[in-house]
Structures are given as C-alpha cells and as structure tokens.
Design an enzyme around this catalytic site. Sequence first.
Site, PDB file in Angstrom:
ATOM      1  N   LYS A  34       0.539  -1.266  -0.078  1.00  0.00           N
ATOM      2  CA  LYS A  34       0.023   0.022   0.174  1.00  0.00           C
ATOM      3  C   LYS A  34       0.864   1.057  -0.066  1.00  0.00           C
ATOM      4  N   ASP A  59      -4.035  -2.493  -0.676  1.00  0.00           N
ATOM      5  CA  ASP A  59      -4.024  -2.944   0.766  1.00  0.00           C
ATOM      6  C   ASP A  59      -4.410  -4.296   0.896  1.00  0.00           C
ATOM      7  N   THR A 122       7.799 -12.052  13.988  1.00  0.00           N
ATOM      8  CA  THR A 122       8.930 -11.502  15.050  1.00  0.00           C
ATOM      9  C   THR A 122       9.463 -12.293  16.164  1.00  0.00           C
ATOM     10  N   ASP A 123      10.333 -12.040  16.737  1.00  0.00           N
ATOM     11  CA  ASP A 123      10.827 -12.736  18.103  1.00  0.00           C
ATOM     12  C   ASP A 123      10.086 -11.807  19.205  1.00  0.00           C
ATOM     13  N   GLU A 124       9.322 -10.751  18.938  1.00  0.00           N
ATOM     14  CA  GLU A 124       8.766  -9.838  19.957  1.00  0.00           C
ATOM     15  C   GLU A 124       7.771 -10.428  20.591  1.00  0.00           C
ATOM     16  N   TYR A 148       2.798  -3.079  19.063  1.00  0.00           N
ATOM     17  CA  TYR A 148       3.215  -3.838  17.926  1.00  0.00           C
ATOM     18  C   TYR A 148       3.214  -5.140  18.033  1.00  0.00           C
ATOM     19  N   LYS A 152       1.071  -8.397  16.148  1.00  0.00           N
ATOM     20  CA  LYS A 152       1.848  -9.377  15.398  1.00  0.00           C
ATOM     21  C   LYS A 152       1.632 -10.781  16.266  1.00  0.00           C
ATOM     22  N   ASN A 177      15.920  -9.144  15.225  1.00  0.00           N
ATOM     23  CA  ASN A 177      16.103  -7.651  14.695  1.00  0.00           C
ATOM     24  C   ASN A 177      16.953  -7.865  13.555  1.00  0.00           C
ATOM     25  N   ASP A 271      13.619   6.497  28.511  1.00  0.00           N
ATOM     26  CA  ASP A 271      13.506   5.214  28.116  1.00  0.00           C
ATOM     27  C   ASP A 271      12.134   5.000  27.333  1.00  0.00           C
ATOM     28  N   ARG A 272      12.199   3.993  26.622  1.00  0.00           N
ATOM     29  CA  ARG A 272      10.753   3.455  25.800  1.00  0.00           C
ATOM     30  C   ARG A 272       9.952   2.991  26.717  1.00  0.00           C
ATOM     31  N   PRO A 273       8.632   3.421  26.718  1.00  0.00           N
ATOM     32  CA  PRO A 273       7.688   2.767  27.740  1.00  0.00           C
ATOM     33  C   PRO A 273       7.418   1.239  27.491  1.00  0.00           C
TER      34      PRO A 273
HETATM   35  P1  NAD Z   1       8.570  -1.978   6.635  1.00  0.00           P
HETATM   36  O1  NAD Z   1       7.998  -1.067   7.733  1.00  0.00           O
HETATM   37  O2  NAD Z   1      10.120  -1.519   6.070  1.00  0.00           O
HETATM   38  O3  NAD Z   1       7.754  -2.509   5.415  1.00  0.00           O
HETATM   39  C1  NAD Z   1       6.720  -2.944   5.693  1.00  0.00           C
HETATM   40  C2  NAD Z   1       5.938  -3.035   4.582  1.00  0.00           C
HETATM   41  O4  NAD Z   1       4.661  -3.300   4.490  1.00  0.00           O
HETATM   42  C3  NAD Z   1       5.780  -1.360   3.575  1.00  0.00           C
HETATM   43  O5  NAD Z   1       6.299  -1.263   2.467  1.00  0.00           O
HETATM   44  C4  NAD Z   1       4.315  -1.062   3.952  1.00  0.00           C
HETATM   45  O6  NAD Z   1       4.171   0.160   2.816  1.00  0.00           O
HETATM   46  C5  NAD Z   1       3.813  -2.301   3.787  1.00  0.00           C
HETATM   47  N1  NAD Z   1       2.300  -2.392   4.290  1.00  0.00           N
HETATM   48  C6  NAD Z   1       2.099  -2.001   5.450  1.00  0.00           C
HETATM   49  N2  NAD Z   1       0.664  -2.374   5.794  1.00  0.00           N
HETATM   50  C7  NAD Z   1       0.087  -2.644   4.477  1.00  0.00           C
HETATM   51  C8  NAD Z   1      -1.049  -3.002   4.370  1.00  0.00           C
HETATM   52  N3  NAD Z   1      -2.268  -2.907   5.086  1.00  0.00           N
HETATM   53  N4  NAD Z   1      -1.434  -3.450   3.008  1.00  0.00           N
HETATM   54  C9  NAD Z   1      -0.106  -3.518   2.021  1.00  0.00           C
HETATM   55  N5  NAD Z   1       1.086  -3.290   2.360  1.00  0.00           N
HETATM   56  C10 NAD Z   1       1.303  -2.659   3.570  1.00  0.00           C
HETATM   57  O7  NAD Z   1       9.055  -3.341   7.822  1.00  0.00           O
HETATM   58  P2  NAD Z   1      10.110  -4.477   7.554  1.00  0.00           P
HETATM   59  O8  NAD Z   1      10.952  -4.343   8.626  1.00  0.00           O
HETATM   60  O9  NAD Z   1      10.532  -4.852   6.300  1.00  0.00           O
HETATM   61  O10 NAD Z   1       9.168  -5.897   8.258  1.00  0.00           O
HETATM   62  C11 NAD Z   1       8.553  -6.589   7.388  1.00  0.00           C
HETATM   63  C12 NAD Z   1       7.654  -7.730   8.018  1.00  0.00           C
HETATM   64  O11 NAD Z   1       8.958  -8.391   8.947  1.00  0.00           O
HETATM   65  C13 NAD Z   1       6.927  -7.434   9.070  1.00  0.00           C
HETATM   66  O12 NAD Z   1       5.807  -8.199   9.128  1.00  0.00           O
HETATM   67  C14 NAD Z   1       7.758  -7.234  10.599  1.00  0.00           C
HETATM   68  O13 NAD Z   1       6.792  -7.622  11.545  1.00  0.00           O
HETATM   69  C15 NAD Z   1       8.487  -8.403  10.359  1.00  0.00           C
HETATM   70  N6  NAD Z   1       9.896  -8.613  11.121  1.00  0.00           N
HETATM   71  C16 NAD Z   1      10.716  -7.284  11.126  1.00  0.00           C
HETATM   72  C17 NAD Z   1      11.812  -7.299  11.669  1.00  0.00           C
HETATM   73  C18 NAD Z   1      12.812  -6.318  11.611  1.00  0.00           C
HETATM   74  O14 NAD Z   1      13.753  -6.167  12.366  1.00  0.00           O
HETATM   75  N7  NAD Z   1      12.668  -5.070  10.733  1.00  0.00           N
HETATM   76  C19 NAD Z   1      12.305  -8.565  12.350  1.00  0.00           C
HETATM   77  C20 NAD Z   1      11.579  -9.634  12.302  1.00  0.00           C
HETATM   78  C21 NAD Z   1      10.107  -9.744  11.788  1.00  0.00           C
HETATM   79  O1  DAU Z   2      13.021  -8.203  17.245  1.00  0.00           O
HETATM   80  C1  DAU Z   2      12.366  -7.792  16.170  1.00  0.00           C
HETATM   81  C2  DAU Z   2      11.816  -6.206  15.906  1.00  0.00           C
HETATM   82  O2  DAU Z   2      13.126  -5.498  15.808  1.00  0.00           O
HETATM   83  C3  DAU Z   2      10.776  -6.166  14.749  1.00  0.00           C
HETATM   84  O3  DAU Z   2       9.798  -7.096  14.708  1.00  0.00           O
HETATM   85  C4  DAU Z   2      10.377  -4.893  14.760  1.00  0.00           C
HETATM   86  O4  DAU Z   2       9.709  -4.712  13.492  1.00  0.00           O
HETATM   87  C5  DAU Z   2      11.647  -3.982  14.284  1.00  0.00           C
HETATM   88  O5  DAU Z   2      11.240  -2.607  14.591  1.00  0.00           O
HETATM   89  C6  DAU Z   2      12.487  -4.332  15.750  1.00  0.00           C
HETATM   90  O6  DAU Z   2      11.853  -3.681  17.081  1.00  0.00           O
HETATM   91  P1  DAU Z   2      13.042  -3.098  18.118  1.00  0.00           P
HETATM   92  O7  DAU Z   2      12.077  -2.174  18.877  1.00  0.00           O
HETATM   93  O8  DAU Z   2      13.717  -3.863  18.620  1.00  0.00           O
HETATM   94  O9  DAU Z   2      13.836  -2.337  16.989  1.00  0.00           O
HETATM   95  P2  DAU Z   2      14.255  -0.663  17.149  1.00  0.00           P
HETATM   96  O10 DAU Z   2      15.320  -0.450  16.188  1.00  0.00           O
HETATM   97  O11 DAU Z   2      13.133   0.362  17.378  1.00  0.00           O
HETATM   98  O12 DAU Z   2      15.181  -0.649  18.368  1.00  0.00           O
HETATM   99  C7  DAU Z   2      16.304  -1.565  18.883  1.00  0.00           C
HETATM  100  C8  DAU Z   2      16.592  -1.435  20.158  1.00  0.00           C
HETATM  101  O13 DAU Z   2      17.057   0.251  20.359  1.00  0.00           O
HETATM  102  C9  DAU Z   2      15.588  -1.251  21.307  1.00  0.00           C
HETATM  103  O14 DAU Z   2      16.028  -1.860  22.364  1.00  0.00           O
HETATM  104  C10 DAU Z   2      15.194   0.478  21.309  1.00  0.00           C
HETATM  105  C11 DAU Z   2      16.518   1.043  21.168  1.00  0.00           C
HETATM  106  N1  DAU Z   2      16.508   2.348  20.614  1.00  0.00           N
HETATM  107  C12 DAU Z   2      15.742   2.472  19.432  1.00  0.00           C
HETATM  108  C13 DAU Z   2      15.545   3.881  18.920  1.00  0.00           C
HETATM  109  C14 DAU Z   2      14.715   3.953  17.437  1.00  0.00           C
HETATM  110  C15 DAU Z   2      17.284   3.494  21.274  1.00  0.00           C
HETATM  111  O15 DAU Z   2      17.921   3.207  22.150  1.00  0.00           O
HETATM  112  N2  DAU Z   2      17.072   4.694  20.523  1.00  0.00           N
HETATM  113  C16 DAU Z   2      16.525   4.911  19.485  1.00  0.00           C
HETATM  114  O16 DAU Z   2      16.244   5.886  18.974  1.00  0.00           O
END
Ligand code: NAD
Ligand code: DAU
Length: 335
Positions: A34, A59, A122-124, A148, A152, A177, A271-273
Amino acid sequence: MKILICGGAGFIGSNFILYLAEKYPDYNIINLDKLNYAANLKNVKKLEGSANYKFIKGDICDKNLVFDLVKDVDVVVNFAAETHVDRSIMDSSIFIKSNVQGTQVLLEAAKEYDKRFHHISTDEVFGALGPDDPSFDEMTPYNPRNPYSASKAAADHLVRAYFHTFKVPVTISNCSNNYGPYQFPEKIIPLFICNLFEDKKVPVYGDGQQIRDWIHVDDHVRGIDMIIHKGKEGETYCLGGKDSEITNLYLTKTLIQLMDKDDSYIEYVKDRPGHDRRYSIDYGKIASEMGWEPLIGFKDGLRSTVDWYQNNKNWIDDVRSGDYRDYYKKQYINR
Ligand code: NAD
Ligand code: DAU
C-alpha cells in the site's frame, strides 16, 4: 512458480524480492504494497519493466483485491505490516488494522483457493527475557508486551488457527532484529547512521543495556526461501543472528567507531515505555531440519551497512519526507 509478496516495497520484503528475482529468474513475482511511509519503490527499481515482475499498489485489507490476486498464485508471503514499536506506542490503531485484519483477509483468500501461505513474524511476540533465561524457540509461550508485538502475536494466532481449523497450508517464521540496506531510518541502526552522517548525537533509550539478537537481512531472506520451499505445513521456525546478544550500547559504540566519531555523540534519553530488556533466538530447529544458519557476523554486516548508506545518500533524502520530519520531532524533541 507464481508468488505474491505482500509488503514488498518495505525493508525486508524488497530485499526478499531482489533475492528471489536473482535466484529464480523464471519465477513470477507480484508485489502488493500500500506504500506507507516506510515503503519505497526505488528499492525494487531494477525489476521495473521486467516481464516476471509486477507491482500493485493496494491494501491487504482490501478483500476483493486480495481474493483476485491470491486466486492466481501458488504461494503468498506476507511481509506487510506496521513495524515500528515507538509508532505503535503513539497510536496503535493502524497496527490492528494492517497487522491483524490484513492477515485475516489474506488467510481467508488462502483458505478459499487452498494456497500456501507464509507469514513473516517477529521474536517480539515471545515477550522479554531475563538475563539467565534460555533463548526463545518455537515452544516459547507468547507474551507480547507492546502494541506492535501484540498485533503481530494476534496475527500469528490467526495463522495457526487457520491451519488447525481449516487446514490452510501455512508456515510462520519468527525472526530477530534485522539490519542492512533499505531499512527505514526510524529503526536504531539506520537512524544512528543518518544522525552521525549529519554530525548529530544518537539518542540511546534508558541505560542502553537492552539486548537484541541482530541478523543481517540477507541471512533472513535466505531462511524464508528455505521455509517456503522446504518448510512443513503448520510449523513455525525461529531465525536469529550469528553473534546474538548485543547490547544497544555496544552496538552504538561499534557504530561510532566505524564512523570515526567518539562517545561524546551518545545522548542518553528517556526510556521507551515498556521497553523489552532482552531478545535472543535459538535457531536450532531450522538448522537441523534445513541446514540454515546465519552467515554474516555483526561487525562485518554493520560495516557493509554503513557503506551502503554512505553510497546511497539520495535514498536517505528521498525517504526522509515531511512525515519523517514530523515523526522525528514528536519522538525525540524534549525526550
Ligand atoms: P517495513 O515497515 O520496512 O515495511 C513494511 C511494508 O509493508 C511497507 O512497504 C508498507 O507499505 C507495507 N504495508 C504496511 N501495511 C500494509 C497494508 N495494509 N497493505 C499492504 N502493504 C502494507 O517493515 P520490515 O522491517 O520490512 O518488516 C517486514 C515484516 O517483517 C513485518 O511483518 C515485520 O513485523 C517483520 N519483522 C521485521 C523485523 C525487523 O527487524 N525489521 C524483524 C522480524 C520480523
Ligand atoms: O525483534 C524484531 C523487531 O525488531 C521487529 O519485529 C520490529 O519490526 C523492529 O522494529 C525491531 O524492533 P525493536 O524495537 O527492537 O527495534 P528498534 O530499532 O526500534 O530498537 C532497537 C533497540 O534500540 C531497542 O532496544 C530500542 C533501542 N532504541 C531504538 C531507537 C529507535 C534506542 O535506544 N534509541 C532509538 O532512537
């Protein structure tokens, strides 16, 4: 094979499409996205015009569109989701719509046409580990702790339910991650790289001792490829990184060193809540069943990622639109 990739204009989805197109030039790839703020069609620009690739802006919640597309493919892989924890803390409504309702629509279509469905999770969903807890694996109970990860987890439960109730041929992967090219600069690694390029400080949440299990996106997409080809229907697979258990502070200091800065660039902020303290993945199941293991070490992967952003500053300028600037202000000013 004809394959529908949902969310293929985002970070991991676009890396997966590029990998698939190179490894399986005869596959037909349809990319349904989307195009939310994190998407960028430039990620997959090199496939534009190719006979085996088609992009559709839409979408996953749009039932008519999804049914039309799923009918004609062999496999559906769902990356589409809202993905940033901090945004889900600001407002979770779109997370429920895209991540939960969207997955349900895809599952209904997969059920209707009996199509293979792989769901990217995700592992979250497993919650947070204490310092001595064993790593997450496929048997770890779900315990999501932010909006989030709750969305998931809800989606994963639906995927499992459609297997048990309707025998839809599904698999799920729960990955840690990711980092690498094309990651939107709201997540810690690209955010910090972009700040350091601009000689700005990097905002470390809390004490910086939170642990994440970093995996390079190339290792992740190789794992997804194995699961869609060799995975057992109804099964879940956990994927994690080569050098797991990295604190945010270690990550920050490594990055600062790689970018020739010093620790004065670190700014500790509120910190993040509900911040999850530790994630760690045991990937033994996919290792023993399919021979998958992560190949890219954290320092090497981080170095090549910094190089990629350095060489793609136009990409950074493109994605940091008005929406990004509004978000950055809300998230970091007065923190
Ligand atoms: P991203 O935010 O970079 O990309 C998500 C994509 O999904 C975007 O292109 C967005 O436009 C599309 N999208 C969102 N809602 C949509 C909808 N309703 N219909 C169609 N398209 C839609 O995310 P990412 O980091 O590439 O993550 C991809 C997947 O992997 C997610 O499901 C996420 O939960 C999972 N994941 C991410 C991580 C990470 O560290 N980034 C780790 C484990 C799992
Ligand atoms: O574990 C997999 C997940 O990893 C995915 O499912 C999510 O989509 C992806 O966003 C990611 O989540 P996190 O919350 O772990 O990622 P983020 O990069 O936001 O943060 C990583 C760590 O860094 C986390 O402990 C928060 C911290 N952080 C993050 C930001 C953005 C900071 O300390 N400062 C920051 O500005």
